[in-house]
Design an enzyme around this catalytic site. Structure first.
Site, PDB file in Angstrom:
ATOM      1  CB  THR A 284     147.310  37.286  29.766  1.00 21.89           C
ATOM      2  OG1 THR A 284     147.574  36.990  31.233  1.00 21.89           O
ATOM      3  CG2 THR A 284     148.464  36.272  29.236  1.00 21.89           C
ATOM      4  CG  ASP A 285     148.723  40.331  33.963  1.00 18.59           C
ATOM      5  OD1 ASP A 285     148.488  39.016  33.703  1.00 18.59           O
ATOM      6  OD2 ASP A 285     148.462  40.742  35.167  1.00 18.59           O
ATOM      7  CD  GLU A 286     149.108  34.256  33.956  1.00 22.71           C
ATOM      8  OE1 GLU A 286     149.673  33.255  33.731  1.00 22.71           O
ATOM      9  OE2 GLU A 286     148.085  34.196  34.685  1.00 22.71           O
TER      10      GLU A 286
ATOM     11  CE1 TYR B 120     146.092  31.376  29.065  1.00 20.47           C
ATOM     12  CE2 TYR B 120     147.166  32.797  30.802  1.00 20.47           C
ATOM     13  CZ  TYR B 120     146.168  32.662  29.772  1.00 20.47           C
ATOM     14  OH  TYR B 120     145.777  34.054  29.549  1.00 20.47           O
TER      15      TYR B 120
ATOM     16  CE  LYS C  80     146.283  34.694  25.447  1.00 21.59           C
ATOM     17  NZ  LYS C  80     144.979  34.914  24.573  1.00 21.59           N
TER      18      LYS C  80
HETATM   19  P1  NAD Z   1     137.606  31.410  28.865  1.00 17.56           P
HETATM   20  O1  NAD Z   1     138.322  30.046  29.082  1.00 17.56           O
HETATM   21  O2  NAD Z   1     136.538  31.818  29.866  1.00 17.56           O
HETATM   22  O3  NAD Z   1     136.733  31.177  27.639  1.00 17.56           O
HETATM   23  C1  NAD Z   1     137.486  30.887  26.626  1.00 17.56           C
HETATM   24  C2  NAD Z   1     136.392  30.538  25.290  1.00 17.56           C
HETATM   25  O4  NAD Z   1     137.298  30.273  24.040  1.00 17.56           O
HETATM   26  C3  NAD Z   1     135.536  29.450  25.584  1.00 17.56           C
HETATM   27  O5  NAD Z   1     134.266  30.003  25.288  1.00 17.56           O
HETATM   28  C4  NAD Z   1     135.873  28.218  24.645  1.00 17.56           C
HETATM   29  O6  NAD Z   1     134.904  27.628  24.213  1.00 17.56           O
HETATM   30  C5  NAD Z   1     136.684  28.923  23.496  1.00 17.56           C
HETATM   31  N1  NAD Z   1     137.409  28.229  22.832  1.00 17.56           N
HETATM   32  C6  NAD Z   1     138.667  27.603  23.425  1.00 17.56           C
HETATM   33  N2  NAD Z   1     139.144  26.960  22.495  1.00 17.56           N
HETATM   34  C7  NAD Z   1     138.566  27.299  21.025  1.00 17.56           C
HETATM   35  C8  NAD Z   1     138.887  27.019  19.933  1.00 17.56           C
HETATM   36  N3  NAD Z   1     140.028  26.110  19.556  1.00 17.56           N
HETATM   37  N4  NAD Z   1     138.179  27.444  18.784  1.00 17.56           N
HETATM   38  C9  NAD Z   1     137.164  28.331  19.286  1.00 17.56           C
HETATM   39  N5  NAD Z   1     136.759  28.367  20.466  1.00 17.56           N
HETATM   40  C10 NAD Z   1     137.671  28.108  21.343  1.00 17.56           C
HETATM   41  O7  NAD Z   1     138.417  32.558  28.961  1.00 17.56           O
HETATM   42  P2  NAD Z   1     138.322  33.987  29.396  1.00 17.56           P
HETATM   43  O8  NAD Z   1     138.945  34.104  30.661  1.00 17.56           O
HETATM   44  O9  NAD Z   1     137.291  34.527  29.208  1.00 17.56           O
HETATM   45  O10 NAD Z   1     139.711  34.710  28.485  1.00 17.56           O
HETATM   46  C11 NAD Z   1     139.337  34.942  27.144  1.00 17.56           C
HETATM   47  C12 NAD Z   1     140.721  35.823  26.567  1.00 17.56           C
HETATM   48  O11 NAD Z   1     141.257  36.730  27.323  1.00 17.56           O
HETATM   49  C13 NAD Z   1     141.850  34.675  26.511  1.00 17.56           C
HETATM   50  O12 NAD Z   1     142.561  34.815  25.448  1.00 17.56           O
HETATM   51  C14 NAD Z   1     142.731  35.126  27.722  1.00 17.56           C
HETATM   52  O13 NAD Z   1     143.879  34.544  27.543  1.00 17.56           O
HETATM   53  C15 NAD Z   1     142.593  36.322  27.849  1.00 17.56           C
HETATM   54  N6  NAD Z   1     142.742  37.059  29.239  1.00 17.56           N
HETATM   55  C16 NAD Z   1     141.994  36.483  30.378  1.00 17.56           C
HETATM   56  C17 NAD Z   1     142.272  37.182  31.420  1.00 17.56           C
HETATM   57  C18 NAD Z   1     141.306  36.565  32.771  1.00 17.56           C
HETATM   58  O14 NAD Z   1     141.597  36.893  33.908  1.00 17.56           O
HETATM   59  N7  NAD Z   1     140.494  35.756  32.478  1.00 17.56           N
HETATM   60  C19 NAD Z   1     143.212  38.068  31.698  1.00 17.56           C
HETATM   61  C20 NAD Z   1     143.868  38.708  30.637  1.00 17.56           C
HETATM   62  C21 NAD Z   1     143.449  37.993  29.391  1.00 17.56           C
HETATM   63  O1  DAU Z   2     146.796  37.555  34.940  1.00 17.43           O
HETATM   64  C1  DAU Z   2     145.881  37.385  33.948  1.00 17.43           C
HETATM   65  C2  DAU Z   2     145.543  35.888  34.066  1.00 17.43           C
HETATM   66  O2  DAU Z   2     144.832  35.724  35.119  1.00 17.43           O
HETATM   67  C3  DAU Z   2     144.769  35.350  32.723  1.00 17.43           C
HETATM   68  O3  DAU Z   2     145.606  35.474  31.503  1.00 17.43           O
HETATM   69  C4  DAU Z   2     144.398  34.127  32.842  1.00 17.43           C
HETATM   70  O4  DAU Z   2     143.584  33.385  31.943  1.00 17.43           O
HETATM   71  C5  DAU Z   2     143.629  33.801  34.320  1.00 17.43           C
HETATM   72  O5  DAU Z   2     142.983  32.431  34.501  1.00 17.43           O
HETATM   73  C6  DAU Z   2     144.466  34.248  35.499  1.00 17.43           C
HETATM   74  O6  DAU Z   2     145.438  33.619  35.872  1.00 17.43           O
HETATM   75  P1  DAU Z   2     145.708  33.443  37.169  1.00 17.43           P
HETATM   76  O7  DAU Z   2     146.464  32.077  37.456  1.00 17.43           O
HETATM   77  O8  DAU Z   2     146.455  34.600  37.978  1.00 17.43           O
HETATM   78  O9  DAU Z   2     144.274  33.185  37.801  1.00 17.43           O
HETATM   79  P2  DAU Z   2     143.855  32.314  38.921  1.00 17.43           P
HETATM   80  O10 DAU Z   2     142.299  32.743  39.300  1.00 17.43           O
HETATM   81  O11 DAU Z   2     143.841  30.845  38.552  1.00 17.43           O
HETATM   82  O12 DAU Z   2     144.579  32.364  40.316  1.00 17.43           O
HETATM   83  C7  DAU Z   2     144.754  33.907  40.892  1.00 17.43           C
HETATM   84  C8  DAU Z   2     145.736  33.406  42.164  1.00 17.43           C
HETATM   85  O13 DAU Z   2     144.854  32.726  43.079  1.00 17.43           O
HETATM   86  C9  DAU Z   2     146.733  32.790  41.835  1.00 17.43           C
HETATM   87  O14 DAU Z   2     147.860  33.501  42.525  1.00 17.43           O
HETATM   88  C10 DAU Z   2     146.840  31.438  42.093  1.00 17.43           C
HETATM   89  C11 DAU Z   2     145.841  31.458  43.230  1.00 17.43           C
HETATM   90  N1  DAU Z   2     144.812  30.337  43.412  1.00 17.43           N
HETATM   91  C12 DAU Z   2     143.990  29.915  42.550  1.00 17.43           C
HETATM   92  C13 DAU Z   2     143.319  29.149  42.597  1.00 17.43           C
HETATM   93  C14 DAU Z   2     142.393  28.506  41.569  1.00 17.43           C
HETATM   94  C15 DAU Z   2     144.601  29.869  44.700  1.00 17.43           C
HETATM   95  O15 DAU Z   2     145.199  30.314  45.841  1.00 17.43           O
HETATM   96  N2  DAU Z   2     143.627  28.781  44.960  1.00 17.43           N
HETATM   97  C16 DAU Z   2     142.974  28.388  43.893  1.00 17.43           C
HETATM   98  O16 DAU Z   2     142.225  27.386  44.004  1.00 17.43           O
END
Ligand code: NAD
Ligand code: DAU
Length: 356
Positions: free
Chosen positions: A136-138, A162, A166
């Site tokens: 992730t970018d975080e 988180y 990562k």
């Molecule tokens: P998600 O939470 O939707 O899905 C995570 C999946 O991993 C689920 O299916 C869960 O059951 C599985 N899981 C969790 N713990 C596990 C374990 N111990 N063993 C096996 N499976 C397990 O997550 P997502 O949003 O799809 O993100 C997927 C990946 O991409 C993550 O590594 C996250 O850090 C990264 N990522 C997410 C975003 C985003 O915006 N969602 C952006 C950049 C990177």
């Molecule tokens: O940047 C990549 C990341 O993006 C991934 O690595 C993470 O897995 C993913 O969850 C996401 O993280 P964020 O914290 O940026 O996403 P989230 O959707 O939780 O929140 C997006 C923005 O909106 C953040 O600034 C917080 C704000 N927010 C979020 C929620 C859930 C609100 O204002 N209200 C809300 O109820």
């Protein structure tokens, strides 16, 4: 002999399931999906491919070395694409333990088992094997309003449990390449949105609450900036890095779609006004409710995706305008999916997180 099979971890989650579906549409070979099925994992995301002979599901934990080792020996994959993680920042603030367990210890366990498997391969197979880590970018921390976007050369400065977990996993992956020569690649992506995203994250939460006439919670002043990428574009970038990325490198992925949270929320409300003009609360923006800020809330993320664009020729296909409309339409058309994922556990989380 290595097969054309790939092993995906966390393939029942949001990005993982979109990746599995895209892979089966666009590539050859079998996908084995190893997923623990936590609250975020949903086999329903993959119901359209359950009968497909190129798809196999294994329920299990990446921390379970014996199980992962058995899967590798049985399937002989040519690559591991590692999505499995705890992914929600707010949950990491309430309870970081699961984040360290899965994201740090789980990635470590997976690397150890992958290293043993890779060491046992023949020379040609060893050269062809890839371990692709999805991050992730975080990990780069938070930007000020005029700072330049995150590049691969920037120092890590994770701010939430988180992001720290990562970052720890990214460092382990780097070390396994540097020390043992395991052929790893890492991608760091910005915020994804699209079908199958669990409605604890901002975009699906806004859509659901808009549909249901519930308050739409916006943290702090609503001016935090995220760089949004449609999930299919992320999956396409991952396939590109797996095919052509240079071993040991990291690639930043982003949509060049920097938006303030309030802009995102108002855009979704506008689309809902158009598509659900009969809803009891109109315009939907009346539902917007400012709530207490997230502790340690990162102000701005922005990705410089220049490296993957220059070196590998990847470009996103969707703009935010096209991607967000598709996303709203998907949720409106999948009320059964919403009902399935918003059962007891989900309601308990919402009550805890938004008690204020
Ligand atoms: P998600 O939470 O939707 O899905 C995570 C999946 O991993 C689920 O299916 C869960 O059951 C599985 N899981 C969790 N713990 C596990 C374990 N111990 N063993 C096996 N499976 C397990 O997550 P997502 O949003 O799809 O993100 C997927 C990946 O991409 C993550 O590594 C996250 O850090 C990264 N990522 C997410 C975003 C985003 O915006 N969602 C952006 C950049 C990177
Ligand atoms: O940047 C990549 C990341 O993006 C991934 O690595 C993470 O897995 C993913 O969850 C996401 O993280 P964020 O914290 O940026 O996403 P989230 O959707 O939780 O929140 C997006 C923005 O909106 C953040 O600034 C917080 C704000 N927010 C979020 C929620 C859930 C609100 O204002 N209200 C809300 O109820």
């Amino acid at each position: 002999m290595l097969t054309q099979t790939i092993l995906v971890t966390g393939g029942a989650g949001f990005i993982g399931s979109n990746f599995v579906l895209q892979w089966l549409r666009r590539e050859d070979g079998t996908v084995v999906n190893l997923d623990k099925l936590t609250y975020a994992g949903n086999p329903g995301n993959l119901e359209t491919v359950t009968g497909d002979e190129r798809y196999r599901f294994v329920q299990g934990d990446i921390c379970d070395r014996k199980l992962v080792s058995e899967v590798l020996q049985r399937e002989h994959p040519r690559a591991i694409v590692h999505f499995a993680a705890e992914s929600h920042v707010d949950r990491s603030i309430h309870g970081p333990d699961d984040f360290v367990r899965t994201n740090v210890n789980g990635t470590f366990a997976l690397l150890e088992v992958a290293r043993a498997y890779w060491t046992g391969l023949g020379e040609v197979e060893r050269a062809g094997f890839r371990f692709l880590h999805i991050s992730t970018d975080e990990v780069y921390g938070s930007l000020g309003p005029t700072d330049t976007a995150f590049s691969e050369a920037m120092a890590y400065a994770p701010n939430s449990p988180y992001a720290a977990s990562k970052a720890g996993s990214d460092h382990l992956v780097r070390a396994y390449q540097h020390t043992y020569g395991l052929p790893t690649l890492t991608t760091n992506c910005s915020n994804n949105y699209g079908p199958h995203q669990f409605p604890e994250k901002l975009i699906p939460l806004v859509i659901l609450h808009g549909m249901q006439g519930k308050p739409i919670p916006v943290y702090g002043d609503g001016q935090n900036v995220r760089d949004w990428l449609y999930v299919e574009d992320h999956c396409d970038a991952i396939r590109t890095v797996l095919a052509r990325g240079r071993v040991g490198e990291t690639y930043n992925i982003g949509g060049r779609n920097e938006l303030r949270n309030m802009e995102v929320v108002e855009t979704i409300c506008g689309i809902l006004d158009e598509l659900r003009a009969g809803d009891p609360v109109m315009p939907h923006s009346q539902l917007i409710t400012m709530v207490t800020d997230r502790p340690g809330h990162d102000r701005r993320y922005a990705m410089d995706a220049g490296k993957i664009e220059r070196e590998l020729g990847w470009r996103p296909q969707e703009t935010f305008a096209t991607g967000i409309r598709k996303t709203v339409e998907w949720y409106l058309a999948h009320e059964g999916w919403i009902a399935q994922v918003t059962s007891g556990n989900y309601r308990r989380w919402m009550a805890k997180q938004y008690a204020m």
